[in-house]
Design a protein around this motif. Structure first.
Motif, PDB file in Angstrom:
ATOM      1  N   ASN A 171       0.843   0.623   6.084  1.00 34.35           N
ATOM      2  CA  ASN A 171       0.675   2.074   6.096  1.00 34.35           C
ATOM      3  C   ASN A 171       0.525   2.538   4.654  1.00 34.35           C
ATOM      4  O   ASN A 171       1.321   2.159   3.800  1.00 34.35           O
ATOM      5  CB  ASN A 171       1.920   2.704   6.742  1.00 34.35           C
ATOM      6  N   THR A 172      -0.494   3.354   4.382  1.00 38.02           N
ATOM      7  CA  THR A 172      -0.714   3.839   3.015  1.00 38.02           C
ATOM      8  C   THR A 172       0.287   4.920   2.614  1.00 38.02           C
ATOM      9  O   THR A 172       0.297   5.342   1.464  1.00 38.02           O
ATOM     10  CB  THR A 172      -2.149   4.382   2.837  1.00 38.02           C
ATOM     11  N   ALA A 173       1.112   5.361   3.552  1.00 44.91           N
ATOM     12  CA  ALA A 173       2.170   6.343   3.277  1.00 44.91           C
ATOM     13  C   ALA A 173       3.517   5.691   3.586  1.00 44.91           C
ATOM     14  O   ALA A 173       4.077   5.876   4.667  1.00 44.91           O
ATOM     15  CB  ALA A 173       1.967   7.601   4.109  1.00 44.91           C
ATOM     16  N   PRO A 174       4.064   4.902   2.647  1.00 42.98           N
ATOM     17  CA  PRO A 174       5.284   4.130   2.923  1.00 42.98           C
ATOM     18  C   PRO A 174       6.491   4.973   3.334  1.00 42.98           C
ATOM     19  O   PRO A 174       7.268   4.549   4.189  1.00 42.98           O
ATOM     20  CB  PRO A 174       5.578   3.397   1.614  1.00 42.98           C
TER      21      PRO A 174
ATOM     22  N   ASN B  19       6.948  -2.515   3.884  1.00 38.14           N
ATOM     23  CA  ASN B  19       5.703  -1.816   4.182  1.00 38.14           C
ATOM     24  C   ASN B  19       4.660  -2.302   3.195  1.00 38.14           C
ATOM     25  O   ASN B  19       4.958  -2.529   2.022  1.00 38.14           O
ATOM     26  CB  ASN B  19       5.858  -0.303   4.049  1.00 38.14           C
TER      27      ASN B  19
ATOM     28  N   ALA C  21       1.024  -1.215   1.586  1.00 36.00           N
ATOM     29  CA  ALA C  21       0.213  -0.012   1.449  1.00 36.00           C
ATOM     30  C   ALA C  21      -1.279  -0.297   1.319  1.00 36.00           C
ATOM     31  O   ALA C  21      -2.085   0.612   1.409  1.00 36.00           O
ATOM     32  CB  ALA C  21       0.690   0.800   0.248  1.00 36.00           C
ATOM     33  N   ALA C  22      -1.652  -1.573   1.118  1.00 37.96           N
ATOM     34  CA  ALA C  22      -3.064  -1.916   0.937  1.00 37.96           C
ATOM     35  C   ALA C  22      -3.366  -3.244   1.620  1.00 37.96           C
ATOM     36  O   ALA C  22      -2.531  -4.154   1.630  1.00 37.96           O
ATOM     37  CB  ALA C  22      -3.397  -2.022  -0.553  1.00 37.96           C
TER      38      ALA C  22
END
Length: 123
Positions: free
Chosen positions: A17-20, A45, A47-48
């Motif tokens: 998820n790009t919004a940790p 998480n 992010a990329a």
């Protein structure tokens, strides 16, 4: 009277998820809501997409969830990378949220969607 213990072994979860912060918050709600049935540890998480291999190799998760910002093609790529890193027979269970769910219906819909599908994923 103490709460019933969760059934089964703990599941180690990695989210992509790009919004940790949002991932941690939403998964925290799922973990709390389902703690009487499952023990889920949100281990990390990512992010990329480029970080998936290293984190999965390090964490060796039981579960991998891709968030709704990824296209179906990106989610498939993430899952393929994760499964390619783990030893054969590891049994990684994956779940990809439908693209746009968070934006279109909000965080409650994300939590509901995960909770609705988690029992069949873990069965």
């Amino acid at each position: 009277m103490p709460a019933a213990a969760a059934a089964g072994p703990p599941y180690k979860l990695v989210t992509v998820n790009t919004a940790p912060e949002r991932a941690a918050r939403l998964i925290g709600r799922v973990v709390e809501d389902m703690k009487d049935r499952y023990t889920i540890v949100h281990a990390a998480n990512v992010a990329a997409i480029e970080e998936v291999e290293a984190v999965v190799r390090e964490q060796q998760p039981d579960l991998l969830f891709t968030a709704s910002m990824w296209t179906p093609e990106e989610a498939q790529k993430i899952v393929a990378i994760a499964k390619g890193v783990l030893p054969v027979g590891h049994g990684l269970k994956t779940f990809s949220l439908p693209q746009g769910l968070q934006v279109e219906r909000g965080p409650d819909a994300v939590v509901e969607h995960i909770e609705e599908h988690l029992p069949s994923l873990l069965a």
